[in-house]
Design an enzyme around this catalytic site. Structure first.
Site, PDB file in Angstrom:
ATOM      1  CE  LYS A  40      35.824  48.718  41.308  1.00  0.00           C
ATOM      2  NZ  LYS A  40      36.293  49.200  42.643  1.00  0.00           N
ATOM      3  CB  SER A  43      38.616  51.937  41.773  1.00  0.00           C
ATOM      4  OG  SER A  43      38.188  50.953  42.713  1.00  0.00           O
ATOM      5  CB  SER A  89      37.388  52.073  45.731  1.00  0.00           C
ATOM      6  OG  SER A  89      38.700  52.446  45.405  1.00  0.00           O
TER       7      SER A  89
END
Length: 491
Positions: free
Chosen positions: A74, A154, A178
């Protein structure tokens, strides 16, 4: 010019799990990214990837326990190869040349960083009206099961990329939902470990109380293997002082994990009221019971005060933690504080704020009352931990708590923002307490994946993984495969 692949069959073939050597897999993954992410359905899950990953994977083939397996990361976690942007144009030049300690561990374990994944900008903390999966750097991430539906956030790109077969695994981060939400709606395994099991150093922060990185994979065994690689103590992150006591043993006993005699707490209220989700949940419960588990129905309602305390904590810690991170960057970046980030967004509003604003940033800008913050932090952790998960586990004599992770993916809508299916899931309990939360695919609603959550006590990560693996082996529901097309009601 980007071209579409000729058939759904070709797309599905590209998404099928690979069985070759890791170096061959790395080469194939790069082809998949080009065909599925950069072209064809254009998932936008991967921001950048390493064309030399196959050579690096071959070089790491004898380094264990990962032996050259490829991992996407990420883009709020620093890797030395690329900028770490958190999806914001303000950090497009944040080329630090550093590896976060969790990435150092990954490489030492034989893992190969394949690339960086898209995310909800600033890990979805900028606005309460955002569209999950969108960032100014990477655009809108699409769900491979239905490209017009959301990939949640996210860790949107990490979940979508694993579901689409673009890497062996991915690393996401979570403050509240997330990792687990994108894993659930993309039909993959996601594990949010106990806060402090994985280092947060050189990770763009929201909350020192709730932030953690964790694995997103196609199986519980793979999640445990990746966690073995990245977990451990870090002198620069005091929360990880006890991590070495637990690290390096998360694959132990997974292959023979059993539900026989296991008492499982069923959070019935947190299953929501959707008949289709409830039917899927009941089937998962029946599978566990058939495998020997004893199900214990639990009536529980999360107190509003827990969520109010969480907001106070996140706003205060965002303002302080983000400034600390930005000041630490050796890169030539235009922002060094939350105030600077707010000003940057205003100055670049046409690119950064076309779809939604930054009202959450502005609330955090005003969160300066330390006494109120400390009171809220203690209250939130008490309500979610000692009087929440801990009490429910003890009073009901259960090993874990289970509930659906959430509902099926909703249509992406940049104009109106997210339309979450409310009233389903209990993940905030684990997030606020800092306790482990595993989501495992349990089937689909209208061909859209839905996950099953397992919540456990602090540092009980191994037990949660074992129970999740045992459920995975007992699961009777068929799992959907990505269609790489917009959703339609036709079967």
């Amino acid at each position: 010019m980007k071209t579409a692949l000729s058939s759904a069959a070709a797309l599905l073939a590209l998404a099928a799990p690979l069985q070759a050597r890791p170096a061959d897999d790395a080469k194939a993954y790069a082809k998949r990214i080009a065909a599925i992410d950069d072209s064809g359905p254009m998932l936008n899950s991967v921001i950048v990837y390493d064309r030399d990953a196959a050579r690096k994977s071959k070089a790491a083939a004898n380094i264990g326990p990962l032996h050259g397996r490829t991992v996407l990361v990420k883009d709020n976690i620093e890797t030395r190869e690329w900028p770490t942007t958190a999806g914001s144009l303000a950090l497009a030049g944040n080329m630090t040349g550093r590896d976060a300690p969790l990435i150092t561990r990954l490489r030492a374990a034989g893992g190969v960083v394949l690339g960086k994944t898209n995310l909800s900008e600033w890990a979805n903390i900028r606005s309460s009206h955002s569209t999950s999966g969108w960032s100014a750097v990477g655009g809108l991430t699409k769900n491979p099961h239905a490209t017009d539906r959301n990939s949640c956030g996210s860790s949107s790109g990490s979940g979508a990329a694993v579901a689409a077969g673009l890497a062996w695994a991915a690393i996401g981060t979570e403050t509240d939902g997330s990792i687990t939400c994108p894993a659930s709606v993309n039909g993959v395994v996601g594990f949010k470990p106990t806060v402090g099991l994985v280092s947060r150093t050189h990770v763009v922060p929201i909350s020192s109380t709730q932030d953690t990185a964790g694995p997103m994979t196609r199986s519980v065994a793979d999640a445990a293997l990746l966690l073995d690689a990245i977990a451990g103590s870090d002198p620069s992150d005091s929360a990880t002082a006890s991590a070495d006591r637990y690290a390096g043993r998360f694959t132990a006993g997974l292959a023979g994990a059993s539900l026989k005699g296991m008492r499982i707490g069923v959070l019935r209220k947190q299953a929501g009221t959707r008949a289709d989700v409830l039917a899927l949940f009941d089937r998962a419960l029946a599978d566990m019971k058939a495998a020997g588990a004893e199900l214990v129905e639990i009536e529980y309602a999360e107190p509003d005060a827990m969520y109010e305390a969480e907001g106070t904590v996140l706003y205060y810690e965002l303002r302080e933690g983000l400034a600390d991170y930005l000041r630490s960057s050796p890169a030539d970046i235009p922002i060094r504080s939350l105030d600077d980030a707010i000003a940057f967004n205003k100055a670049h509003a046409s690119e950064e704020m076309r779809w939604f604003g930054q009202e959450t940033f502005e609330l955090a800008q005003k969160a300066t009352d330390r006494a109120a913050y400390e009171k809220a932090r203690a209250e939130g952790q008490r309500l979610a931990g000692k009087e929440g998960i801990d009490r429910l586990l003890k009073e009901n004599r259960v090993a874990v708590l289970v509930a659906p992770t959430g509902g099926p993916a909703w249509p992406s809508d940049l104009v109106y923002g997210d339309n979450f299916p409310g009233g389903i899931g209990a993940g905030s309990l684990a997030a606020i307490a800092g306790y482990p939360h595993l989501t495992v695919p349990m089937g689909a609603v209208e061909r859209l994946p839905v996950g099953l959550s397992f919540l456990g006590a602090q540092w009980d990560d191994l037990e949660v993984l074992r129970i999740g693996a045992a459920y995975e082996a007992a699961r009777s529901a068929a799992l959907p495969v990505p269609s790489f097309r917009p959703w339609s009601p036709a079967p």
